[in-house]
Design a protein around this motif. Structure first.
Motif, PDB file in Angstrom:
ATOM      1  N   VAL A 131       2.363  22.875   0.083  1.00 51.29           N
ATOM      2  CA  VAL A 131       2.994  21.573   0.294  1.00 51.29           C
ATOM      3  C   VAL A 131       1.898  20.510   0.375  1.00 51.29           C
ATOM      4  CG1 VAL A 131       4.386  20.198   1.889  1.00 51.29           C
ATOM      5  CG2 VAL A 131       4.895  22.628   1.554  1.00 51.29           C
ATOM      6  N   ILE A 132       2.017  19.489  -0.444  1.00 50.70           N
ATOM      7  CA  ILE A 132       0.995  18.441  -0.450  1.00 50.70           C
ATOM      8  C   ILE A 132       1.618  17.120  -0.008  1.00 50.70           C
ATOM      9  CG2 ILE A 132      -0.719  17.244  -1.868  1.00 50.70           C
ATOM     10  CD1 ILE A 132      -0.662  19.732  -3.659  1.00 50.70           C
ATOM     11  N   VAL A 133       1.056  16.539   1.026  1.00 51.81           N
ATOM     12  CA  VAL A 133       1.674  15.353   1.628  1.00 51.81           C
ATOM     13  C   VAL A 133       0.703  14.174   1.601  1.00 51.81           C
ATOM     14  CG1 VAL A 133       2.695  14.411   3.750  1.00 51.81           C
ATOM     15  CG2 VAL A 133       3.051  16.821   3.168  1.00 51.81           C
ATOM     16  N   ALA A 134       1.228  13.014   1.237  1.00 51.58           N
ATOM     17  CA  ALA A 134       0.420  11.794   1.238  1.00 51.58           C
ATOM     18  C   ALA A 134       0.092  11.401   2.674  1.00 51.58           C
ATOM     19  CB  ALA A 134       1.196  10.667   0.556  1.00 51.58           C
ATOM     20  N   GLY A 135      -1.184  11.245   2.954  1.00 54.11           N
ATOM     21  CA  GLY A 135      -1.583  10.846   4.293  1.00 54.11           C
ATOM     22  C   GLY A 135      -1.330   9.369   4.526  1.00 54.11           C
ATOM     23  N   PHE A 136      -1.432   8.948   5.790  1.00 54.84           N
ATOM     24  CA  PHE A 136      -1.537   7.521   6.108  1.00 54.84           C
ATOM     25  C   PHE A 136      -0.209   6.773   6.041  1.00 54.84           C
ATOM     26  CE2 PHE A 136      -3.118   3.449   3.781  1.00 54.84           C
ATOM     27  CZ  PHE A 136      -3.478   2.751   4.928  1.00 54.84           C
ATOM     28  N   GLN A 137       0.877   7.452   5.604  1.00 53.08           N
ATOM     29  CA  GLN A 137       2.111   6.696   5.386  1.00 53.08           C
ATOM     30  C   GLN A 137       3.330   7.363   5.991  1.00 53.08           C
ATOM     31  OE1 GLN A 137       3.745   7.746   1.193  1.00 53.08           O
ATOM     32  NE2 GLN A 137       1.595   7.229   0.900  1.00 53.08           N
ATOM     33  N   GLY A 138       4.330   6.541   6.242  1.00 58.82           N
ATOM     34  CA  GLY A 138       5.594   7.044   6.751  1.00 58.82           C
ATOM     35  C   GLY A 138       6.702   6.117   6.306  1.00 58.82           C
ATOM     36  N   VAL A 139       7.811   6.226   6.995  1.00 61.02           N
ATOM     37  CA  VAL A 139       8.959   5.391   6.653  1.00 61.02           C
ATOM     38  C   VAL A 139       9.658   5.016   7.959  1.00 61.02           C
ATOM     39  CG1 VAL A 139      10.490   7.408   6.359  1.00 61.02           C
ATOM     40  CG2 VAL A 139      10.993   5.293   5.134  1.00 61.02           C
ATOM     41  N   ASP A 140      10.188   3.804   8.039  1.00 59.14           N
ATOM     42  CA  ASP A 140      10.873   3.444   9.285  1.00 59.14           C
ATOM     43  C   ASP A 140      12.379   3.691   9.156  1.00 59.14           C
ATOM     44  OD1 ASP A 140      11.982   1.292   7.938  1.00 59.14           O
ATOM     45  OD2 ASP A 140      10.974  -0.252   9.122  1.00 59.14           O
ATOM     46  N   GLU A 141      13.113   3.426  10.205  1.00 58.98           N
ATOM     47  CA  GLU A 141      14.565   3.686  10.221  1.00 58.98           C
ATOM     48  C   GLU A 141      15.289   3.001   9.067  1.00 58.98           C
ATOM     49  OE1 GLU A 141      16.429   5.570  11.946  1.00 58.98           O
ATOM     50  OE2 GLU A 141      15.570   5.916  13.939  1.00 58.98           O
ATOM     51  N   GLU A 142      14.770   1.814   8.661  1.00 59.91           N
ATOM     52  CA  GLU A 142      15.437   1.057   7.596  1.00 59.91           C
ATOM     53  C   GLU A 142      14.988   1.485   6.199  1.00 59.91           C
ATOM     54  OE1 GLU A 142      14.434  -1.124  10.457  1.00 59.91           O
ATOM     55  OE2 GLU A 142      16.453  -0.409  10.965  1.00 59.91           O
ATOM     56  N   GLY A 143      14.103   2.496   6.137  1.00 65.49           N
ATOM     57  CA  GLY A 143      13.640   2.937   4.825  1.00 65.49           C
ATOM     58  C   GLY A 143      12.431   2.181   4.300  1.00 65.49           C
ATOM     59  N   ASN A 144      11.844   1.309   5.104  1.00 64.52           N
ATOM     60  CA  ASN A 144      10.633   0.613   4.660  1.00 64.52           C
ATOM     61  C   ASN A 144       9.429   1.540   4.725  1.00 64.52           C
ATOM     62  OD1 ASN A 144      11.777  -2.135   4.490  1.00 64.52           O
ATOM     63  ND2 ASN A 144      12.059  -1.837   6.712  1.00 64.52           N
ATOM     64  N   ILE A 145       8.551   1.414   3.733  1.00 67.45           N
ATOM     65  CA  ILE A 145       7.307   2.185   3.758  1.00 67.45           C
ATOM     66  C   ILE A 145       6.396   1.586   4.828  1.00 67.45           C
ATOM     67  CG2 ILE A 145       5.229   2.805   2.464  1.00 67.45           C
ATOM     68  CD1 ILE A 145       6.901   2.612  -0.099  1.00 67.45           C
ATOM     69  N   THR A 146       5.803   2.449   5.631  1.00 70.32           N
ATOM     70  CA  THR A 146       4.871   1.983   6.666  1.00 70.32           C
ATOM     71  C   THR A 146       3.536   2.711   6.486  1.00 70.32           C
ATOM     72  OG1 THR A 146       5.667   3.728   8.133  1.00 70.32           O
ATOM     73  CG2 THR A 146       6.681   1.545   8.389  1.00 70.32           C
ATOM     74  N   THR A 147       2.464   2.149   7.036  1.00 75.95           N
ATOM     75  CA  THR A 147       1.199   2.892   7.078  1.00 75.95           C
ATOM     76  C   THR A 147       0.663   2.889   8.503  1.00 75.95           C
ATOM     77  OG1 THR A 147      -0.228   1.019   6.493  1.00 75.95           O
ATOM     78  CG2 THR A 147       0.607   2.378   4.669  1.00 75.95           C
ATOM     79  N   LEU A 148      -0.230   3.844   8.747  1.00 73.11           N
ATOM     80  CA  LEU A 148      -0.621   4.157  10.129  1.00 73.11           C
ATOM     81  C   LEU A 148      -1.909   3.500  10.575  1.00 73.11           C
ATOM     82  CD1 LEU A 148       0.013   8.020   9.923  1.00 73.11           C
ATOM     83  CD2 LEU A 148       1.661   6.223  10.478  1.00 73.11           C
ATOM     84  N   GLY A 149      -2.476   2.614   9.786  1.00 73.79           N
ATOM     85  CA  GLY A 149      -3.770   2.037  10.142  1.00 73.79           C
ATOM     86  C   GLY A 149      -4.883   2.756   9.411  1.00 73.79           C
ATOM     87  N   ARG A 150      -5.989   2.051   9.176  1.00 75.58           N
ATOM     88  CA  ARG A 150      -7.088   2.616   8.387  1.00 75.58           C
ATOM     89  C   ARG A 150      -7.539   3.958   8.952  1.00 75.58           C
ATOM     90  NH1 ARG A 150      -9.488  -0.520   4.540  1.00 75.58           N
ATOM     91  NH2 ARG A 150      -9.856   1.546   3.681  1.00 75.58           N
ATOM     92  N   GLY A 151      -7.812   4.861   8.061  1.00 74.87           N
ATOM     93  CA  GLY A 151      -8.222   6.200   8.479  1.00 74.87           C
ATOM     94  C   GLY A 151      -7.045   7.054   8.941  1.00 74.87           C
ATOM     95  N   GLY A 152      -5.833   6.569   8.690  1.00 71.96           N
ATOM     96  CA  GLY A 152      -4.647   7.195   9.256  1.00 71.96           C
ATOM     97  C   GLY A 152      -4.285   8.574   8.714  1.00 71.96           C
ATOM     98  N   SER A 153      -4.926   8.991   7.640  1.00 70.22           N
ATOM     99  CA  SER A 153      -4.595  10.323   7.112  1.00 70.22           C
ATOM    100  C   SER A 153      -4.965  11.435   8.089  1.00 70.22           C
ATOM    101  CB  SER A 153      -5.315  10.573   5.784  1.00 70.22           C
ATOM    102  OG  SER A 153      -4.904   9.631   4.838  1.00 70.22           O
ATOM    103  N   ASP A 154      -5.986  11.207   8.882  1.00 68.34           N
ATOM    104  CA  ASP A 154      -6.325  12.202   9.912  1.00 68.34           C
ATOM    105  C   ASP A 154      -5.133  12.404  10.848  1.00 68.34           C
ATOM    106  OD1 ASP A 154      -8.902  12.341   8.954  1.00 68.34           O
ATOM    107  OD2 ASP A 154      -9.781  11.069  10.512  1.00 68.34           O
ATOM    108  N   THR A 155      -4.522  11.296  11.215  1.00 69.50           N
ATOM    109  CA  THR A 155      -3.376  11.368  12.118  1.00 69.50           C
ATOM    110  C   THR A 155      -2.205  12.083  11.445  1.00 69.50           C
ATOM    111  OG1 THR A 155      -4.090   9.393  13.268  1.00 69.50           O
ATOM    112  CG2 THR A 155      -1.782   9.991  13.515  1.00 69.50           C
ATOM    113  N   THR A 156      -1.984  11.809  10.165  1.00 68.38           N
ATOM    114  CA  THR A 156      -0.929  12.531   9.447  1.00 68.38           C
ATOM    115  C   THR A 156      -1.187  14.030   9.519  1.00 68.38           C
ATOM    116  OG1 THR A 156      -0.753  10.688   7.877  1.00 68.38           O
ATOM    117  CG2 THR A 156       0.286  12.777   7.243  1.00 68.38           C
ATOM    118  N   GLY A 157      -2.426  14.422   9.264  1.00 68.44           N
ATOM    119  CA  GLY A 157      -2.779  15.846   9.286  1.00 68.44           C
ATOM    120  C   GLY A 157      -2.474  16.477  10.629  1.00 68.44           C
TER     121      GLY A 157
END
Ligand code: ASP
Ligand code: MG
Length: 412
Positions: A131-157
């Motif tokens: 499974v390969i997942v894009a780091g640094f990003q998510g989605v909010d309740e309304e379906g908007n794309i969000t990001t987690l702040g610079r370097g955020g892929s570590d947090t995704t991991g």
């Protein structure tokens, strides 16, 4: 057989050759029978390039559109890595944050993860897929794309590892682990085999920029064992984990962190009466300036000195505010310096060892380095010194606390 979450940073996927290199590496883990969820960053420089494009158009892009823009970097790498795995006969599927459903709040460009749906990932893993997942990003309740702040892929991991209860989260990067201090300053700095979450937080927030701080907080909170490893060199890396209570010989000091990002401000001769500290720091806080160290001594007469440090970027702003406050308070004067550095010893072993501070001060005294401010916490002692002595101080302390790699200790 284990479940690993791997995270590869921008330099590790910086070219298509490197992406193929990562695929080779993943194949080895897969051949050993492990389950893999892989988080990737954008190709190195890509996020900055995208931000540059936005700035060509406007100085004030809306945060929502910024997230739509910068999240594309990671979408490129997940697809390419997936293709590279297919080429090697390994079934793999890529997902954006929204496709996984990494649900975040709506704070664009600094969103926080609230919930992760593991169903699709589990389904793929059960079918033997990577499974390969894009780091640094998510989605909010309304379906908007969000990001987690610079370097955020570590947090995704780390977040995926926590949600999936993975055995370990591997952070692959361009260094082979966490070092006792910055090897550019101390040639004989050593890679640590192990460090606790607490220590890593102190090291990270003090300037060792190996991991995004938030990811370490997250890992500590959910007790996700984290391992920092080099993407293309073999080696055990550094394991970041809970404190080993049973360890017989805990090193007293694990590492030395330092930073040159601070500046020091002192109001001299402030009246020693209730409410003064709040009058001094109130306007600083209102201006959104973060204060790090604060020192106030007992008053010998009816006045005292009040010193604090701020980030160097906020120095002039803080100085201007402070001058105004000082005259309102009838203080003598404001002294300020932005040529300071902070050096900190970090180690959970400090809790059970006395004499660390005095040894530190002694070492600095022998090098004729004056200490301007001292602050301590349970696992850290920090001093502020003149910036020009920073390297000298770090080297002397590294040797004094036995952190130098064996080759120097033996006098090679
Ligand atoms: N690509 C994002 C950045 O450059 C996230 C990351 O690399 O972790 O900040
Ligand atoms: Mg990064």
């Amino acid at each position: 057989m284990a479940l690993f979450v791997h995270k590869y940073g921008g330099t590790s996927v910086g070219t298509t050759d490197r992406i193929e290199g990562v695929a080779d590496k993943l194949k080895k883990f897969k051949d050993e029978g492990h389950d893999l969820v892989v988080v990737v960053s954008a190709m190195s420089g890509e996020t900055n390039r995208l931000i540059g494009l936005a700035n060509d158009i406007t100085e004030t892009p809306t945060p929502r559109e910024m997230d739509v823009l910068v999240s594309t970097g990671e979408q490129v790498t997940i697809a390419l890595l997936s293709m590279a795995l297919h080429k090697r006969g390994i079934p793999a599927r890529s997902y954006t944050g929204s496709q996984v459903r990494i649900l975040t709040d709506s704070a664009h460009m600094k969103a926080r993860i609230q919930e992760i749906d593991t169903e699709r990932m589990r389904g793929d893993l059960d079918e033997g897929k990577v499974v390969i997942v894009a780091g640094f990003q998510g989605v909010d309740e309304e379906g908007n794309i969000t990001t987690l702040g610079r370097g955020g892929s570590d947090t995704t991991g780390v977040a995926l590892a926590a949600a999936l209860k993975a055995d370990e989260c591997h952070i692959y990067t361009d260094v082979d682990g966490v070092y006792t201090t910055d090897p550019r300053v101390v040639e004989h700095a050593q890679r640590m085999d192990k460090i606790t979450f607490e220590e890593m937080l102190e090291m990270a927030s003090l300037g060792s920029k190996v991991l995004q701080i938030r990811s370490v907080e997250f890992a500590g909170k959910y007790k996700v064992p984290l391992r920092v490893l080099h993407s293309f060199k073999e080696g055990p890396g550094t394991l970041i984990t809970v404190e080993d209570e049973e360890a017989v010989e805990q090193p007293v000091i694990s590492g030395i962190a330092f930073n040159r990002d601070e500046a020091k401000l002192t109001v001299q001769g402030v009246p020693d009466i209730p409410g003064v500290a709040s009058k001094i720091l109130g306007p600083i806080g209102e201006a959104n300036i973060e204060v790090d160290m604060i020192v106030q001594n007992v008053a010998a007469d009816k006045t005292t000195d009040f010193t604090f440090t701020v980030h160097r970027n906020d120095f002039s702003k803080a100085e201007a505010i402070l001058k105004k406050t000082a005259s309102e308070l009838g203080a003598r004067e404001v002294a300020a310096s932005d040529s300071i550095a902070k050096v900190s010893l970090v180690g959970v072993g400090m809790r059970s060892h006395a004499g660390v501070a005095s040894k530190m001060f002694d070492t600095l005294a022998q090098e004729n380095i004056n200490i301007q401010i001292i602050s301590t916490s349970e696992i850290k002692i920090s001093v502020v010194i003149a910036e020009k002595y920073l390297e000298l101080a770090v080297r002397a302390l590294h040797t004094a606390f036995g952190l130098d790699s064996e080759s120097v200790q033996e006098g090679e």
